[in-house]
Design an enzyme around this catalytic site. Sequence first.
Site, PDB file in Angstrom:
ATOM      1  N   ASP A 461       0.885  -1.307  -0.067  1.00 14.45           N
ATOM      2  CA  ASP A 461      -0.079  -0.036   0.024  1.00 14.45           C
ATOM      3  C   ASP A 461       1.056   1.234  -0.016  1.00 14.45           C
ATOM      4  OD1 ASP A 461      -2.241  -1.576   0.109  1.00 14.45           O
ATOM      5  OD2 ASP A 461      -2.778  -0.903   2.246  1.00 14.45           O
ATOM      6  N   ASP A 783      -4.303  -2.841   4.726  1.00 12.27           N
ATOM      7  CA  ASP A 783      -4.908  -2.266   6.356  1.00 12.27           C
ATOM      8  C   ASP A 783      -6.415  -2.458   6.256  1.00 12.27           C
ATOM      9  OD1 ASP A 783      -5.502  -0.241   4.415  1.00 12.27           O
ATOM     10  OD2 ASP A 783      -4.165   0.971   5.390  1.00 12.27           O
ATOM     11  N   ASP A 787      -9.140  -5.549   1.975  1.00 15.26           N
ATOM     12  CA  ASP A 787      -7.679  -6.078   1.769  1.00 15.26           C
ATOM     13  C   ASP A 787      -7.787  -7.575   2.198  1.00 15.26           C
ATOM     14  OD1 ASP A 787      -6.790  -3.842   0.673  1.00 15.26           O
ATOM     15  OD2 ASP A 787      -5.694  -3.109   2.542  1.00 15.26           O
TER      16      ASP A 787
END
Length: 1174
Positions: A461, A783, A787
């Site tokens: 990310d 997070d 996901d």
Amino acid sequence: MANNTADHPQGNSVAEGNHDGDFGVTMTDLKGLMELRSAEAVGKIRDNFGDVQSICRRLKTSPIEGLSGNPVDLEKRHAAFGKNFIPPKKAKTFLQLVWEALQDVTLIILEIAAIISLGLSFYHPPGGDSEACGQVAGGVEDEGESQAGWIEGAAILFSVIIVVLVTAFNDWSKEKQFRGLQSRIEQEQKFTVIRKGQVIQVPVAEIVVGDIAQIKYGDLLPADGILIQGNDLKIDESSLTGESDHVRKSLEKDPMLLSGTHVMEGSGRMVVSAVGLNSQTGIIFTLLGASEHDEEKKVKKTKTRDGIALEIQPLKSDEAAESEEKEEKEEAKPVKKVNVTKKEKSVLQGKLTRLAVQIGKAGLIMSAVTVIILILYFVIDTFGIQGRTWVAECTPIYIQYFVKFFIIGVTVLVVAVPEGLPLAVTISLAYSVKKMMKDNNLVRHLDACETMGNATAICSDKTGTLTMNRMTVVQAYIGDTHYKTVPEPEAIKPETLEVLVNSISINSAYTTKILPPEKEGGLPRHVGNKTECALLGLVLEVKRDYQPIRDEIPEEKLYKVYTFNSSRKSMSTVLKNADGGFRMYSKGASEIVLRKCSRILDTQGQPRVFKPKDRDEMVRKVIEPMACDGLRTICVAYRDFPAEGGEPAWDNENEILNELTCIAVVGIEDPVRPEVPEAISKCQRAGITVRMVTGDNINTARAIATKCGILLPGEDFLCLEGKEFNQQIRNDQGEVEQERLDKVWPKLRVLARSSPTDKHTLVKGIIDSTVGETRQVVAVTGDGTNDGPALKKADVGFAMGIAGTDVAKEASDIILTDDNFTSIVKAVMWGRNVYDSISKFLQFQLTVNVVAVIVAFTGACITQDSPLKAVQMLWVNLIMDTLASLALATEPPTDSLLLRKPYGRNKPLISRTMMKNILGHAVYQLVIIFTLLFAGEKIFDIDNGRNSPLHSPPSEHYTIVFNVFVMMQLFNEINARKIHGERNVFEGIYRNPIFCSVVLGTFCLQIIIVQFGGKPFSCTALTIDHWLWCVFIGVGELLWGQLVTSVPTHRLKFLKEAGHGITKEEIHEEELTEGADEIDHAEMELRRGQILWFRGLNRIQTQMDVVYTFQTGQAAVPGALRRQPSVVSQHNDASAAKTLSSPTHVGLSSSSSLTNSAGAPLPAAAASSSTAGN
């Protein structure tokens, strides 16, 4: 008491704290209520309690203020409704672990041999002229010696006990470590509740019935509750019900919230109604643990669920219950089977299992051959050459010989099988996991640690991992002006400022706040959503305050909230005006919100028309420049609904989120973490590709990727947006095609504006890809709740410890406690270190094995007796195995580990270089030992120890052989520290105190054994001269090691590698065995045999059925009916094949399935045939 509270609706438990009165509702009532769903539940609340507010009153809590937090009150609630804690399954006791360690086959064989040997040594044959038994009985005349015959058996038993205790102790400490880790994970889990009107975080275990909990997107509910107030709340209840659709929760339709379910959208508040074992998950858990039988089933399941028998369970132990429940449910209704991705055994485990099986087979053959040769030699020599006859009274003596041969054979087997391997793996992993804690990696699944060393790709990310996740507004476009820094409040029209400040303050989660810094002179603390914190920071920078506005309009007054989600990419809040109209504030990704704007506030603060061409110009002149500076752009807007228009259709989102008026566009910066560029270049050097997957727009993403070093100038890497990515990889039907994906991913470095599904598609595509010589091993960071699928699919999933939602942590293998990318690089280093540690251990272990087996085998065949006695072998085996695994498995990692490419899945455990080292050192050791064995007495001028009779005292000759053998192993242990052919084997040896102490410790123990071991160890004390020679020969190992290193490996083409991974062809075969959670190669072998066995059984059954039908001449229908079970039973047997480990139970399982599936008992013949199959 209850009436008293009823009169004061705001009755807070602060007042109630001192009442002795009971609560107005019992645990049973609440439990009964929680079992209902939707309309039923609403009806029940209405009939029995009135409304949710009155339930709060009966529970003596206030929906606004919460509980008082008074310890007495909390204690009373614990007593009345229980604690929010589900007791974990009892750990295995030390004795159970000892019993498990005793199940080892080689140990059992040894025990039997030792007991027989012991029994025979106490049995003295009556009379019997010892001459008649030939020289065989030589030496038995010495009374004292024959008394010592029991020592060998006792010593073997003693060493078996030590092995068992060491193994059990290891398992026990491993389990203890996991329990510690488990409780640490549990303690770290906190939940937001309101007490005394303050929003605080309490550990999940301290939540009580009556608490008012705040729930938001991404939470995992810790207890059952009833909704008091909710905004657009959607819950994923699949973990309890198996329904994959999200359930919308509201006060009118369905206010029941269940523990263990996930909040997928929205926010709200609930009153906790059941905790711990009384919550829905807790009830399921108690049902599961209800009977001993279920316990066993559960053990089986937990074993198959993860690679290592005892895995860390999910975050909270009640989650285990859910997954159980899910499995139970899935078994019950196969229609709703959710396809959970099958986790393959970790790379290392796969390779080790195969290697162990290969070595085991070789050892078995060697030991069998040894025993056969010894017995034949003895029989031919005694009865053939010496021409004696078998006399009854000599039988015990002959048997004693046979037992001795048998023990020698078993010893060869024991030495051949590297028992130290599982130990080395365990120690290495446990040591790494412990140390990784210090490096901010909380490992939830042991094998993730080692898989990480093989990682070839990391999909990371952007926000929070590569950047600092401390957002600040640095540019703004307000009233037709683009400010490069935050403008002074005077520069903005008061009307515009007013509407901007209101919009930001109200249209953001009320849990998001900016608090004063913890330390003097520190930065203010950002709590909640970081993007919203940046906007609130803007409010403070223009000298305004958001809190008074929020106090004036509390959450209860918000008319409707459209919370942020990944498809909407915006958030809106609706207020009802005094005149009956409505005002909606919106904010979100600028390119999405601007498309919905039809007006914009001008320099005077008045709305003017905003056409598509104006929008394009704004994108070009404002948004793209901001994005190229690496800023994230957010648009703030509003819309008024006049009272005349009546109430709008709130559910029609497209209509509502339209015709907006843009107030401002702000550019938010999230600076790159200073240590990230260095970490990424380390990854690239180590052969790991870093890809960035983000929801931000492509310009921002590209700017940040360039700053981090993911994109390098002059390289032709791809940066794609989610939409474009999907166009390139999907065919006309919209399905993902692997060939198309294979063209895209090798060059892709940045995926922007991506949805969670894109992330999952990318990860799955890279893992399934067959481009390149090895399969990619992918690590993913995540997070958000969404996901989850990508984290589960990846080989290693990293969840963020700070910003991560519970759902993400649940799906992950490792939790990054500091959310920092550099910690991932540390994990790679530790992973590679584990792999290398195990290779070092193997290199050492296999040298010992090769030499010991050959010495025992040839020695036994030529001199009738193994030069290394059973007890000595056990000492070599136990001490060398256990201590060496301790010494070599705890080497700390060095930065040089990151200078090589990943090993990949198919690289063998034992490389050519290692094979060269193993064989090279084996040659040295064998030459030395055979020289000593056959010429030692001449060299040292001592008595010959060969061909000594049964029970003769230990000879100096054989003691020297044993001692030299151990010395060579000790010095070879130092050689084993390097596996890539480095010359300096002492490098960094002081950094590993364990290694030094183990080597010195083994040396001291060896001195004690030789000097004082006496008869049990078949040793006799040596002189100082002999000792110096032994040590000198040992040191020769180090010099020889340098010589072996000088031989170029590439010349030695004939050397084979060993311990390969799984080849692609085999993987395809295995995909057919659906439903198997793990792929274990040793099990696969066994399974093939079982399946053949079942097929045979089914054939017999079918034939019996046919015969029976013909014999009785019945109509075809019953015959058909009777034949049908065999098909069903085939299915059952196939499933039985997966659960049964030995074919002996098969008859029972198949016969029972036969009777059940047909619904009528079978004819006796068919049923008996299935049992007869056994």
